[in-house]
Write an enzyme that holds these catalytic residues in place. Structure first.
Site, PDB file in Angstrom:
ATOM      1  N   GLU A 113       0.862  -1.188   0.000  1.00 34.82           N
ATOM      2  CA  GLU A 113       0.000   0.000   0.000  1.00 34.82           C
ATOM      3  C   GLU A 113       0.896   1.234   0.000  1.00 34.82           C
ATOM      4  O   GLU A 113       1.809   1.369   0.824  1.00 34.82           O
ATOM      5  CB  GLU A 113      -0.921  -0.010   1.235  1.00 34.82           C
ATOM      6  N   ARG A 114       0.656   2.116  -0.950  1.00 35.34           N
ATOM      7  CA  ARG A 114       1.476   3.324  -1.127  1.00 35.34           C
ATOM      8  C   ARG A 114       2.942   2.980  -1.379  1.00 35.34           C
ATOM      9  O   ARG A 114       3.842   3.707  -0.939  1.00 35.34           O
ATOM     10  CB  ARG A 114       1.358   4.267   0.074  1.00 35.34           C
ATOM     11  N   GLU A 148     -10.373   4.509   9.412  1.00 31.90           N
ATOM     12  CA  GLU A 148     -10.558   4.119   8.006  1.00 31.90           C
ATOM     13  C   GLU A 148     -11.078   2.685   7.888  1.00 31.90           C
ATOM     14  O   GLU A 148     -10.455   1.843   7.238  1.00 31.90           O
ATOM     15  CB  GLU A 148      -9.263   4.329   7.222  1.00 31.90           C
ATOM     16  N   ARG A 164      -1.945   3.706  16.972  1.00 33.58           N
ATOM     17  CA  ARG A 164      -1.908   4.874  16.082  1.00 33.58           C
ATOM     18  C   ARG A 164      -2.996   5.898  16.444  1.00 33.58           C
ATOM     19  O   ARG A 164      -4.126   5.532  16.792  1.00 33.58           O
ATOM     20  CB  ARG A 164      -2.062   4.445  14.626  1.00 33.58           C
ATOM     21  N   ASP A 190      -2.544  14.226   6.940  1.00 34.57           N
ATOM     22  CA  ASP A 190      -2.053  12.961   6.389  1.00 34.57           C
ATOM     23  C   ASP A 190      -0.836  13.172   5.489  1.00 34.57           C
ATOM     24  O   ASP A 190      -0.947  13.041   4.269  1.00 34.57           O
ATOM     25  CB  ASP A 190      -3.189  12.288   5.591  1.00 34.57           C
ATOM     26  N   GLU A 211       3.948   9.054  -0.743  1.00 34.64           N
ATOM     27  CA  GLU A 211       2.551   9.022  -1.199  1.00 34.64           C
ATOM     28  C   GLU A 211       2.094  10.365  -1.779  1.00 34.64           C
ATOM     29  O   GLU A 211       1.587  10.427  -2.892  1.00 34.64           O
ATOM     30  CB  GLU A 211       1.638   8.612  -0.033  1.00 34.64           C
ATOM     31  N   TRP A 270     -13.912  12.496   2.900  1.00 33.60           N
ATOM     32  CA  TRP A 270     -12.663  12.325   3.647  1.00 33.60           C
ATOM     33  C   TRP A 270     -12.256  13.512   4.518  1.00 33.60           C
ATOM     34  O   TRP A 270     -11.237  13.458   5.198  1.00 33.60           O
ATOM     35  CB  TRP A 270     -11.531  11.964   2.682  1.00 33.60           C
TER      36      TRP A 270
HETATM   37  C1  GCV Z   1      -2.323   2.405   5.376  1.00 35.53           C
HETATM   38  C2  GCV Z   1      -3.654   7.369   4.337  1.00 35.53           C
HETATM   39  C3  GCV Z   1      -3.237   6.490   3.205  1.00 35.53           C
HETATM   40  C4  GCV Z   1      -3.638   5.047   3.457  1.00 35.53           C
HETATM   41  C5  GCV Z   1      -3.036   4.612   4.788  1.00 35.53           C
HETATM   42  C6  GCV Z   1      -3.539   5.550   5.872  1.00 35.53           C
HETATM   43  C7  GCV Z   1      -2.916   5.230   7.215  1.00 35.53           C
HETATM   44  O1  GCV Z   1      -5.044   7.499   4.383  1.00 35.53           O
HETATM   45  O2  GCV Z   1      -3.757   6.972   1.994  1.00 35.53           O
HETATM   46  O3  GCV Z   1      -3.168   4.264   2.395  1.00 35.53           O
HETATM   47  O4  GCV Z   1      -3.372   3.280   5.082  1.00 35.53           O
HETATM   48  O5  GCV Z   1      -3.189   6.856   5.543  1.00 35.53           O
HETATM   49  O6  GCV Z   1      -1.943   5.885   7.555  1.00 35.53           O
HETATM   50  O7  GCV Z   1      -3.406   4.365   7.911  1.00 35.53           O
END
Ligand code: GCV
EC number: 3.2.1.131
Length: 693
Positions: free
Chosen positions: A173-174, A300, A333, A379, A407, A555
Site C-alpha cells: 500500500e502506497r 478508516e 496509532r 495525512d 505518497e 474524507w
Molecule cells: C495504510 C492514508 C493512506 C492510506 C493509509 C492511511 C494510514 O489514508 O492513503 O493508504 O493506510 O493513511 O496511515 O493508515
C-alpha cells in the site's frame, strides 16, 4: 554466520556498496590496525559483526584480517570487538566512558601505543556492537582520520522502527518500488538473502524494529499471529535479530472474532482478554524477543474499541497487559478521524480529530503503550503544521510517524528529499513545558522522561533493483534512520554523508546532489500545493493534480475555494483548531499577519487579493510559485546532467528518466492549478504568462 555479502547481488546495496579506498596514505595509515579482528565474546552476534567487518575491510583495504574468537587479547594489533565490561578492555576504557555507553550504544577507541595498535569497538549489549561496526566501516569509507574515530555513540530515541504497509498478496500500500520483499501470493516469501541484506541496510542506519505487515490488516494477514505463519515469521525474526532489529506485527483489533470465533472483540470482555493472552503466549514461544503490536483501530474502516463503546485506552491497555510479561509493547496509532464526513458540514474539522480523540486519555495508557502520531494533523501532506498532540500528552509515551514512502510527495517519480521537512518538524518548539520544548525532545523521550518514545517511518522500499524506485529516494530511508539515532544532527551533514557513501566523494558529485536534495522539497511544494494548502490530488492513488478531487468527498480534506477566497478558517474564530496549541502558537497561528506564511492556507481562509509579506497578492503568489517551481525542475535536471560520466551509467540514466518525467508532471501541476485559480477568480497573471483559460 553471515547472511549475505555485497558481492554482485541482483540489486544494489545502496550506501553499503563497498569499493576499494583509493587514497593510499589513508590505507597505509589504517592498515597497521587491521591484521586481526578479535572477538572477545563468543556468540552469533559478535561473530556476525566480525564477519561484516571482515567482509568490508577486504573490499575497502584489500586486506584479509584474521578473525579470532579469543578470551585474551593476545595479539598486539587489530580491531577488537568486546563488551565494555570485558576484563581485557579495562586498561583502555575508563569507568566514566563505560558509564556513558547506553544499552544500544557503543564506544570506539583507537589505541596507538608503541607496540599496541588497537581499534576497540565496545558495547554494553549484543545490540550495540553491530551499530558500532557499521559506524566504523562508514567512517573508514569517509576516510575519517584515526584520532577522529574515537567516539561514544548512543541512539537518542529508544524506538526506531520501520513500518511496512506490505500486504500478503505481495502488493505494498502506497509502495512505489516494486513488490513486497516479505510476502507474495498470500504467503511469506522465503527469500532470506534479500531480507538479510535489508536487515544490514537498516542496522547500518540504527533501526531497531520493523513491522512487516500493513496497518490495514485484512484477510490472510489477520492470521499472521497464529501458528499457521509463526514458524516462517520466526525465521524472519531470526535474521533481523542478528542485526539488532526486533520484529513487530500489525494486528486487526477484531482478531478474537475472526480467528478465535468469539462473538465480540470488546476489550473489557474476559474471554477476549484471555484470547489475546493465549495468542501472545503462542507468539513468544516462536519469537522470544517479539517487539509487539502496531494497531490501527477505529480508523478508516478498521475495527476498534469504539465499536463496543470503549475508549482507545481500554483497547490498548488490554493488549498491553497481554504483552507486558514479555516486555512487548503496543504501538497505537492516533490516526483516528471521521472518514465519512459530509462535505456540507463546515463545523467538523478533520485536523482536530486526533487531539480530540486522544487528549482526554492522557495518563490513562499503560506503561507499555506508545501513541504513534503522524507528524501533522491530516495525512503526510507536503506541508502541515506539527500535530498539536506532540506536547499535549505529558503522561503518554509518544512516537513520531513519518512517511518515508512518497505518497503525497511525488511517489518516487519526483525527487523530493524529505530530510529538510522532517528536520523542521523535529525542531518545532511546542512550548508545552515552556521555551525549548522541542518535538525532538518529546520523541526521544527526554522531555517527559519516558522509557518508550521514538520514531516510526513508513517504508519506501520494495523488491526493485535499487530498493526505492528512484535511486535518490534511498536518501530518505538513510536520513530517517540517521535522524532517529540523532535528531540533533544537521540535515546537510546527513545528506552529504549519504552522497559520499553512495556515489563517492567527487566534489562536483557531492555539490550537485546535495543541492538537488536540499532544494527538492521546496521545489515540489512550489509547483504542487504551497502555503499549506495540501491535497488537490487525484483521489485514490493520490498522484497528479486534481484541485477538487477531494472537495465533495467524505474524507474531510476540503479547501472550500470559491471566487473570492480559499482555505479553511481553523483559528479560534473558525473551527478552533488553533486552540489545540500552546501559547504563543495559539496567537501566532490565529493571526493572519503572524502566521508562518508556508502554513497560511492551512490556518486561514484568505481572499485572493490578500497581500503576502513580499507585497504579492495571494493569487499572484500562486501563479508565481507554480511557474517558478516547474521551472526549477530544469535546474534539478541540469545539475544531474553535469554528473554524466561521474555516476554509474545505469543509475545515471534511471534518475535522468525520472527527472524528465518529473518535469512533465510538474508542468501538468502548474497548468492545472493555475488554470483552476484563473477560472475561479478571473484574475489574470500580472506577468502575462500562459495560463490556459
Ligand atoms: C495504510 C492514508 C493512506 C492510506 C493509509 C492511511 C494510514 O489514508 O492513503 O493508504 O493506510 O493513511 O496511515 O493508515
Amino acid at each position: 554466520m553471515i547472511l549475505s555479502s555485497s558481492s554482485n547481488p541482483k540489486y544494489s546495496m545502496c550506501w553499503l556498496s563497498y569499493k576499494p579506498i583509493e587514497k593510499k596514505e589513508y590505507v597505509q595509515e589504517v592498515e597497521k590496525f587491521l591484521e586481526h579482528i578479535v572477538l572477545l565474546e563468543k556468540n552469533i552476534y559478535f561473530q556476525n559483526a566480525g564477519n561484516e567487518l571482515k567482509m568490508a575491510l577486504s573490499v575497502l583495504f584489500g586486506t584479509e584480517p584474521r578473525l579470532n574468537s579469543a578470551l585474551n587479547l593476545y595479539v598486539d594489533n587489530g580491531i577488537v570487538l568486546g563488551k565494555v565490561t570485558n576484563e581485557n578492555l579495562q586498561a583502555f576504557i575508563t569507568d566514566v566512558e563505560k558509564e556513558a555507553v547506553g544499552e544500544e550504544g557503543f564506544i570506539i577507541k583507537v589505541i596507538d601505543e608503541n607496540k599496541k595498535k588497537y581499534i576497540i569497538v565496545a558495547s554494553k549489549s549484543e545490540k550495540g556492537i553491530i551499530y558500532g561496526i557499521f559506524h566504523l566501516i562508514n567512517k573508514f569509507r569517509l576516510k575519517t582520520k584515526l584520532n577522529e574515530l574515537n567516539c561514544i555513540e548512543n541512539p537518542k530515541a529508544p524506538l526506531r522502527i520501520i513500518n511496512h504497509w506490505d500486504n500478503m498478496d505481495g502488493s505494498v500500500e502506497r509502495g512505489y518500488a516494486g513488490k513486497s520483499i516479505f510476502f507474495s501470493h498470500g504467503r511469506i516469501k522465503r527469500i532470506y538473502k534479500r531480507i538479510g541484506d535489508y536487515a544490514r541496510l537498516l542496522a547500518s542506519i540504527g533501526i531497531n524494529g520493523v513491522v512487516i505487515n500493513n496497518v490495514n490488516v485484512r484477510d490472510k494477514a489477520i492470521w499472521l499471529i497464529t501458528p499457521k505463519y509463526l514458524n516462517d515469521l520466526s525465521k524472519i525474526a531470526e535474521i533481523f535479530r542478528l542485526y539488532g532489529i526486533k520484529l513487530y506485527l500489525s494486528i486487526n483489533f477484531a482478531s478474537p472474532i475472526y480467528i478465535g470465533g468469539l462473538d465480540t472483540a470488546d476489550p473489557l470482555d474476559k474471554n477476549v482478554q484471555k484470547w489475546w493472552k493465549d495468542t501472545v503466549k503462542t507468539i513468544y514461544s516462536y519469537i522470544p524477543d517479539f517487539g509487539g503490536f502496531l494497531v490501527k483501530a477505529d480508523s478508516e474502516f478498521n475495527p476498534g474499541p469504539y465499536v463496543y463503546g470503549r475508549t482507545h485506552a481500554d483497547g490498548a491497555n488490554m493488549l498491553a497487559e497481554a504483552l507486558l510479561p514479555y516486555e512487548g509493547v503496543v504501538i497505537w496509532r492516533a490516526f483516528v478521524y471521521n472518514c465519512l464526513q459530509d462535505w456540507r458540514d463546515t463545523k467538523t474539522d478533520r485536523a482536530k480529530a486526533a487531539y480530540d480523540n486522544f487528549k482526554p486519555l492522557d495518563g490513562r495508557f499503560s506503561e507499555n503503550v506508545i501513541l504513534q502520531i503522524k507528524y501533522g494533523p491530516m495525512d503526510f501532506q507536503v506541508r502541515e503544521p506539527v500535530s498539536p498532540l506532540f506536547g499535549a500528552m505529558e503522561k503518554t509515551n509518544q512516537m513520531m510517524e513519518f512517511q518515508i514512502t512518497q505518497e503525497y510527495t511525488g511517489q518516487q517519480i519526483h525527487l523530493c528529499y524529505l530530510g529538510t521537512l522532517w528536520k523542521e518538524i523535529l525542531e518545532f518548539d511546542t512550548y508545552c513545558k515552556g521555551k525549548g520544548s522541542y518535538v525532538k525532545r518529546i520523541v526521544d523521550g527526554s522531555l517527559f522522561g519516558r522509557k518508550y518514545a521514538g520514531f516510526a517511518g513508513v517504508s519506501n522500499i520494495g523488491d526493485s533493483i535499487n530498493w526505492t524506485g528512484h535511486d535518490l529516494a534511498q536518501a530518505n530511508l538513510w536520513t530517517f534512520g540517521k535522524l532517529t539515532w540523532d535528531p540533533d544532527r544537521k540535515i546537510e551533514d546527513i545528506a552529504r554523508e549519504w552522497i559520499i557513501l553512495t556515489f563517492g566523494d567527487d566534489k562536483k558529485v557531492v555539490e550537485n546532489i546535495l543541492w538537488m536534495l536540499i532544494n527538492s522539497h521546496a521545489i515540489y511544494e512550489k509547483y504542487t500545493t504551497p502555503l499549506g494548502l495540501g491535497w488537490m490530488v487525484n483521489p485514490g492513488h493520490h498522484y497528479g493534480p486534481n484541485p477538487e478531487g477531494y472537495e465533495y468527498s467524505k474524507w474531510g480534506t476540503y479547501h472550500r475555494a470559491d471566487t473570492k477566497a480559499i482555505g479553511v478558517d481553523r483559528t479560534s474564530r473558525g473551527t478552533g483548531y488553533t486552540l489545540q496549541y500552546h501559547k504563543p502558537w495559539q496567537e501566532i497561528f490565529d493571526d493572519i499577519n503572524k502566521c508562518p506564511e508556508e502554513l497560511l492556507l492551512f490556518f486561514h481562509r484568505v481572499p485572493y487579493d490578500f497581500r503576502l509579506k513580499n507585497g504579492k497578492t495571494l493569487i499572484q503568489f500562486m501563479y508565481d510559485s507554480h511557474f517558478e517551481g516547474a521551472e526549477m525542475v530544469d535546474k534539478l535536471i541540469e545539475k544531474w546532467k553535469e554528473l554524466k560520466g561521474k555516476i554509474d551509467d545505469e543509475i545515471f540514466n534511471r534518475v535522468y528518466e525520472r527527472l524528465k518525467m518529473q518535469k512533465e508532471h510538474a508542468i501538468e501541476w502548474r497548468d492545472v492549478i493555475n488554470t483552476y485559480f484563473y477560472r475561479k477568480t478571473g484574475i489574470p497573471d500580472e506577468k502575462g504568462r500562459v495560463i490556459y483559460p
